[in-house]
Design a protein around this motif. Structure first.
Motif, PDB file in Angstrom:
ATOM      1  N   ILE A 140       0.842  -1.203   0.000  1.00 47.28           N
ATOM      2  CA  ILE A 140       0.000   0.000   0.000  1.00 47.28           C
ATOM      3  C   ILE A 140       0.876   1.251   0.000  1.00 47.28           C
ATOM      4  O   ILE A 140       0.623   2.198  -0.750  1.00 47.28           O
ATOM      5  N   ALA A 141       1.919   1.247   0.826  1.00 51.32           N
ATOM      6  CA  ALA A 141       2.812   2.409   0.891  1.00 51.32           C
ATOM      7  C   ALA A 141       3.527   2.626  -0.446  1.00 51.32           C
ATOM      8  O   ALA A 141       3.621   3.767  -0.923  1.00 51.32           O
ATOM      9  N   MET A 142       3.998   1.555  -1.063  1.00 50.73           N
ATOM     10  CA  MET A 142       4.735   1.700  -2.320  1.00 50.73           C
ATOM     11  C   MET A 142       3.837   2.165  -3.461  1.00 50.73           C
ATOM     12  O   MET A 142       4.302   2.839  -4.378  1.00 50.73           O
ATOM     13  N   VAL A 143       2.569   1.829  -3.404  1.00 46.89           N
ATOM     14  CA  VAL A 143       1.623   2.316  -4.408  1.00 46.89           C
ATOM     15  C   VAL A 143       1.305   3.788  -4.156  1.00 46.89           C
ATOM     16  O   VAL A 143       1.195   4.597  -5.088  1.00 46.89           O
ATOM     17  N   ALA A 144       1.170   4.172  -2.905  1.00 48.88           N
ATOM     18  CA  ALA A 144       0.747   5.533  -2.561  1.00 48.88           C
ATOM     19  C   ALA A 144       1.871   6.564  -2.625  1.00 48.88           C
ATOM     20  O   ALA A 144       1.615   7.733  -2.946  1.00 48.88           O
ATOM     21  N   ILE A 145       3.106   6.182  -2.335  1.00 46.43           N
ATOM     22  CA  ILE A 145       4.210   7.152  -2.250  1.00 46.43           C
ATOM     23  C   ILE A 145       4.372   7.965  -3.527  1.00 46.43           C
ATOM     24  O   ILE A 145       4.404   9.202  -3.470  1.00 46.43           O
ATOM     25  N   PRO A 146       4.459   7.342  -4.704  1.00 51.01           N
ATOM     26  CA  PRO A 146       4.641   8.170  -5.910  1.00 51.01           C
ATOM     27  C   PRO A 146       3.464   9.101  -6.185  1.00 51.01           C
ATOM     28  O   PRO A 146       3.627  10.190  -6.725  1.00 51.01           O
ATOM     29  N   ARG A 147       2.277   8.691  -5.788  1.00 56.44           N
ATOM     30  CA  ARG A 147       1.092   9.508  -6.033  1.00 56.44           C
ATOM     31  C   ARG A 147       0.976  10.679  -5.068  1.00 56.44           C
ATOM     32  O   ARG A 147       0.374  11.693  -5.383  1.00 56.44           O
ATOM     33  N   LEU A 148       1.540  10.539  -3.879  1.00 53.12           N
ATOM     34  CA  LEU A 148       1.434  11.585  -2.867  1.00 53.12           C
ATOM     35  C   LEU A 148       2.633  12.531  -2.834  1.00 53.12           C
ATOM     36  O   LEU A 148       2.553  13.590  -2.217  1.00 53.12           O
ATOM     37  N   THR A 149       3.708  12.153  -3.478  1.00 54.64           N
ATOM     38  CA  THR A 149       4.914  12.978  -3.455  1.00 54.64           C
ATOM     39  C   THR A 149       4.653  14.375  -3.994  1.00 54.64           C
ATOM     40  O   THR A 149       5.095  15.364  -3.415  1.00 54.64           O
ATOM     41  N   SER A 150       3.900  14.475  -5.078  1.00 57.56           N
ATOM     42  CA  SER A 150       3.639  15.790  -5.652  1.00 57.56           C
ATOM     43  C   SER A 150       2.785  16.655  -4.728  1.00 57.56           C
ATOM     44  O   SER A 150       2.947  17.867  -4.683  1.00 57.56           O
ATOM     45  N   LEU A 151       1.893  16.041  -3.958  1.00 60.19           N
ATOM     46  CA  LEU A 151       1.083  16.807  -3.014  1.00 60.19           C
ATOM     47  C   LEU A 151       1.938  17.395  -1.895  1.00 60.19           C
ATOM     48  O   LEU A 151       1.699  18.504  -1.437  1.00 60.19           O
ATOM     49  N   VAL A 152       2.912  16.638  -1.461  1.00 59.37           N
ATOM     50  CA  VAL A 152       3.760  17.080  -0.360  1.00 59.37           C
ATOM     51  C   VAL A 152       4.794  18.091  -0.835  1.00 59.37           C
ATOM     52  O   VAL A 152       5.094  19.046  -0.132  1.00 59.37           O
ATOM     53  N   THR A 153       5.315  17.896  -2.048  1.00 62.46           N
ATOM     54  CA  THR A 153       6.346  18.810  -2.543  1.00 62.46           C
ATOM     55  C   THR A 153       5.784  20.169  -2.900  1.00 62.46           C
ATOM     56  O   THR A 153       6.512  21.148  -2.928  1.00 62.46           O
ATOM     57  N   HIS A 154       4.498  20.249  -3.163  1.00 63.20           N
ATOM     58  CA  HIS A 154       3.884  21.525  -3.506  1.00 63.20           C
ATOM     59  C   HIS A 154       3.958  22.481  -2.314  1.00 63.20           C
ATOM     60  O   HIS A 154       3.359  22.256  -1.281  1.00 63.20           O
ATOM     61  N   GLY A 155       4.731  23.525  -2.466  1.00 61.68           N
ATOM     62  CA  GLY A 155       4.838  24.522  -1.426  1.00 61.68           C
ATOM     63  C   GLY A 155       5.928  24.241  -0.398  1.00 61.68           C
ATOM     64  O   GLY A 155       6.158  25.062   0.478  1.00 61.68           O
ATOM     65  N   LEU A 156       6.610  23.098  -0.490  1.00 62.09           N
ATOM     66  CA  LEU A 156       7.689  22.805   0.429  1.00 62.09           C
ATOM     67  C   LEU A 156       9.022  22.798  -0.312  1.00 62.09           C
ATOM     68  O   LEU A 156       9.079  22.389  -1.469  1.00 62.09           O
TER      69      LEU A 156
END
Length: 163
Positions: A140-156
């Motif tokens: 689950i983590a390996m599927v979600a990490i690439p999809r969530l990276t852009s959300l976290v990098t936005h603004g950081l």
């Protein structure tokens, strides 16, 4: 920026609570899908942040399960924090090895103290459900990490996010 970081960790800890409600059948009621948010936090926010989410996630999961092992859950929370920290540190260099180390560490190495605290039967009985739970949490983590990276990098700043 700290507010986004704290909010992200709070959301992942809350997701651990949700995952804690999804149990893997085991002889102890605290094997659940509570580790994948910690793995997400370790990659997205850093190994230390993931370790915190991992420890709190396990404690919340065992609380929902009724603390079947009593105060030994604090030992397991420390083990989970260490495993998630190692995963977070290894992920940036070798994703597959990080996954393998987490799965083996969580399913075979972490329960080793229970050979001495309980008995060998408990250790052998808990391994299958820990192995299944570790694999599911990691996938689950390996599927979600690439999809969530852009959300976290936005603004950081890029230095705060481990890719």
């Amino acid at each position: 920026m700290k507010g986004k970081w704290v909010s992200g960790l709070a959301m992942l800890t809350a997701l651990s609570v949700v995952g804690a409600a999804i149990k893997i059948p085991a002889i102890v009621g605290s094997v659940a899908l509570d580790a994948f948010p910690a793995l997400l936090a370790a990659v997205l926010f850093g190994a230390g942040a993931g370790a915190l989410v991992g420890a709190f996630g396990h404690l919340l999961s065992s609380l929902i399960g009724g603390f079947p092992l009593g105060p030994l859950h604090f030992l397991i929370a420390v083990e989970m924090a260490v495993l998630v920290w190692v995963f977070g540190r290894m992920y940036k260099n070798n994703k597959i090895l990080a996954c393998v180390v987490f799965i083996i560490g969580n399913s075979l190495v972490a329960p080793l103290p229970f050979i001495y605290l309980m008995n060998v039967g408990f250790y052998l009985g808990i391994i299958p459900s820990l192995l299944i739970g570790s694999i599911i949490n990691t996938v689950i983590a390996m599927v979600a990490i690439p999809r969530l990276t852009s959300l976290v990098t936005h603004g950081l700043p890029n230095r705060d996010v481990k890719q």
